[in-house]
Design a protein around this motif. Structure first.
Motif, short mmCIF file in Angstrom:
data_model
loop_
_atom_site.label_atom_id
_atom_site.label_comp_id
_atom_site.label_asym_id
_atom_site.label_seq_id
_atom_site.Cartn_x
_atom_site.Cartn_y
_atom_site.Cartn_z
N ARG A 1 -28.49 15.13 2.35
CA ARG A 1 -27.44 14.30 1.76
C ARG A 1 -27.77 12.81 1.84
NH1 ARG A 1 -24.55 16.38 -2.14
NH2 ARG A 1 -23.55 18.33 -1.58
N GLN A 2 -28.51 12.39 2.86
CA GLN A 2 -28.92 10.99 2.95
C GLN A 2 -29.83 10.62 1.77
OE1 GLN A 2 -30.63 10.71 6.89
NE2 GLN A 2 -28.65 10.27 7.83
N ARG A 3 -30.53 11.60 1.23
CA ARG A 3 -31.44 11.34 0.11
C ARG A 3 -30.75 11.46 -1.25
NH1 ARG A 3 -34.61 14.24 3.90
NH2 ARG A 3 -36.47 13.10 4.50
N VAL A 4 -29.80 12.40 -1.38
CA VAL A 4 -29.21 12.67 -2.70
C VAL A 4 -27.75 12.26 -2.82
CG1 VAL A 4 -30.83 14.56 -3.14
CG2 VAL A 4 -28.56 15.06 -2.19
N GLY A 5 -27.17 11.79 -1.74
CA GLY A 5 -25.76 11.38 -1.79
C GLY A 5 -24.85 12.57 -2.06
N HIS A 6 -23.87 12.38 -2.95
CA HIS A 6 -22.87 13.41 -3.25
C HIS A 6 -23.27 14.31 -4.42
CE1 HIS A 6 -20.20 11.52 -0.41
NE2 HIS A 6 -20.19 10.39 -1.08
N GLU A 7 -24.50 14.18 -4.91
CA GLU A 7 -24.95 14.99 -6.05
C GLU A 7 -24.74 16.48 -5.76
OE1 GLU A 7 -26.19 14.04 -9.12
OE2 GLU A 7 -25.49 12.07 -8.45
N PRO A 8 -24.44 17.26 -6.80
CA PRO A 8 -24.26 18.70 -6.61
C PRO A 8 -25.55 19.35 -6.10
CG PRO A 8 -23.36 18.02 -8.71
CD PRO A 8 -24.11 16.84 -8.17
N LEU A 9 -25.38 20.24 -5.13
CA LEU A 9 -26.49 20.99 -4.54
C LEU A 9 -26.12 22.46 -4.46
CD1 LEU A 9 -27.30 18.76 -1.41
CD2 LEU A 9 -28.65 18.92 -3.51
N ILE A 10 -27.11 23.31 -4.36
CA ILE A 10 -26.90 24.71 -4.01
C ILE A 10 -27.22 24.82 -2.53
CG2 ILE A 10 -27.63 27.09 -4.36
CD1 ILE A 10 -28.45 26.27 -7.22
N LEU A 11 -26.23 25.24 -1.74
CA LEU A 11 -26.39 25.33 -0.29
C LEU A 11 -26.10 26.75 0.19
CD1 LEU A 11 -24.66 21.99 0.76
CD2 LEU A 11 -27.11 22.45 0.56
N GLY B 1 -9.89 28.92 7.50
CA GLY B 1 -11.00 29.64 6.89
C GLY B 1 -11.71 30.48 7.93
N LEU B 2 -12.75 31.14 7.50
CA LEU B 2 -13.55 31.98 8.40
C LEU B 2 -14.59 31.13 9.12
CD1 LEU B 2 -14.04 34.86 5.84
CD2 LEU B 2 -12.74 35.03 7.97
N PRO B 3 -14.85 31.40 10.38
CA PRO B 3 -15.92 30.67 11.08
C PRO B 3 -17.27 30.90 10.41
CG PRO B 3 -14.53 31.85 12.65
CD PRO B 3 -14.17 32.33 11.28
N GLY B 4 -18.05 29.85 10.35
CA GLY B 4 -19.38 29.93 9.77
C GLY B 4 -19.83 28.56 9.34
N GLY B 5 -21.02 28.48 8.80
CA GLY B 5 -21.52 27.20 8.36
C GLY B 5 -22.89 27.29 7.74
N ALA B 6 -23.48 26.14 7.54
CA ALA B 6 -24.75 26.04 6.84
C ALA B 6 -25.90 26.65 7.63
CB ALA B 6 -25.06 24.57 6.55
N ILE B 7 -26.79 27.28 6.89
CA ILE B 7 -28.02 27.79 7.47
C ILE B 7 -28.98 26.62 7.59
CG2 ILE B 7 -29.96 29.37 7.13
CD1 ILE B 7 -28.05 31.13 5.44
N GLU B 8 -29.50 26.42 8.79
CA GLU B 8 -30.48 25.35 9.01
C GLU B 8 -31.85 25.83 8.51
OE1 GLU B 8 -29.84 22.36 9.91
OE2 GLU B 8 -27.92 22.46 10.96
N PHE B 9 -32.71 24.88 8.16
CA PHE B 9 -34.04 25.20 7.67
C PHE B 9 -34.81 25.98 8.75
CE2 PHE B 9 -38.47 24.46 6.64
CZ PHE B 9 -38.47 24.68 5.27
N GLY B 10 -35.33 27.15 8.37
CA GLY B 10 -36.08 27.99 9.29
C GLY B 10 -35.24 29.00 10.05
N GLU B 11 -33.96 29.04 9.80
CA GLU B 11 -33.03 29.93 10.51
C GLU B 11 -32.64 31.09 9.60
OE1 GLU B 11 -29.18 28.88 13.22
OE2 GLU B 11 -29.08 28.12 11.17
N ALA C 1 -21.01 21.25 -3.84
CA ALA C 1 -22.05 22.23 -3.60
C ALA C 1 -21.66 23.58 -4.17
CB ALA C 1 -22.32 22.39 -2.10
N GLN C 2 -22.66 24.27 -4.71
CA GLN C 2 -22.48 25.67 -5.03
C GLN C 2 -22.77 26.41 -3.73
OE1 GLN C 2 -24.53 27.23 -8.43
NE2 GLN C 2 -24.15 29.34 -7.84
N ALA C 3 -21.76 27.07 -3.21
CA ALA C 3 -21.86 27.71 -1.89
C ALA C 3 -22.33 29.15 -2.04
CB ALA C 3 -20.51 27.66 -1.18
N VAL C 4 -23.54 29.41 -1.56
CA VAL C 4 -24.05 30.77 -1.48
C VAL C 4 -23.78 31.23 -0.05
CG1 VAL C 4 -26.11 32.22 -1.60
CG2 VAL C 4 -25.83 30.30 -3.20
#
Length: 154
Positions: free
Chosen positions: A10-20, A46-56, A96-99
């Motif tokens: 996000r520091q690189r792309v700001g608020h631009e739409p992403l697929i996460l 909501g349900l507990p959970g969050g973003a997958i970190e790179f390599g996880e 973000a498009q949330a997968v």
């Protein structure tokens, strides 16, 4: 595993739409009530959970996020479903498009850890007594669980 992957991106792309990619879980108690987290970003449940970190892996992310947000150690029992068609608009302007890969989890142990600042409250709720859920994607996971219509992909 790279920590803060999304923050760095996000520091690189700001608020631009992403697929996460995200992972989470449904934990039920002996009354078949689902554990929900009141989220600080939406001030809603909501349900507990969050973003997958790179390599996880998704399973690792689910367990890590549960521990961080609830103080509970869980393990994955089975796949609930995968949802790929939801666009989330965040209060901070991010889009973000949330997968989401959602699991059914079981409690391994309660810890002394407190939930992160992302968690305002935790509570178990029955199918007929759900609070307002912060997005339709999470609500659909809850419905699929209670309808026993899983695993599913959408």
């Amino acid at each position: 595993m790279e920590k803060d992957y999304i923050k760095n991106l996000r520091q690189r792309v700001g608020h631009e739409p992403l697929i996460l990619n995200f992972a989470g879980g449904i934990l039920v108690n002996e009354k078949n009530e689902i554990l929900l987290q009141k989220r600080s970003d939406f001030n809603s449940w909501g349900l507990p959970g969050g973003a997958i970190e790179f390599g996880e892996s998704a399973e690792e992310a689910c367990a890590r996020e549960f521990l961080e947000e609830t103080g509970l150690k869980v393990k994955v029992k089975s796949l609930l479903g995968v949802s790929t068609n939801f666009i989330q608009h965040y209060p901070n302007g991010d889009v973000a498009q949330a997968v989401v890969i959602e699991f059914i989890v079981e409690l391994v142990e309660k810890t002394d850890e407190q939930g992160s600042s992302e968690t305002l409250d935790l509570g178990y709720f029955s199918k007929d007594n759900l609070p307002s859920i912060f997005n339709k994607q999470h609500l659909n996971f809850i419905r699929q669980y209670y309808n026993r219509d899983y695993p599913f992909v959408e």
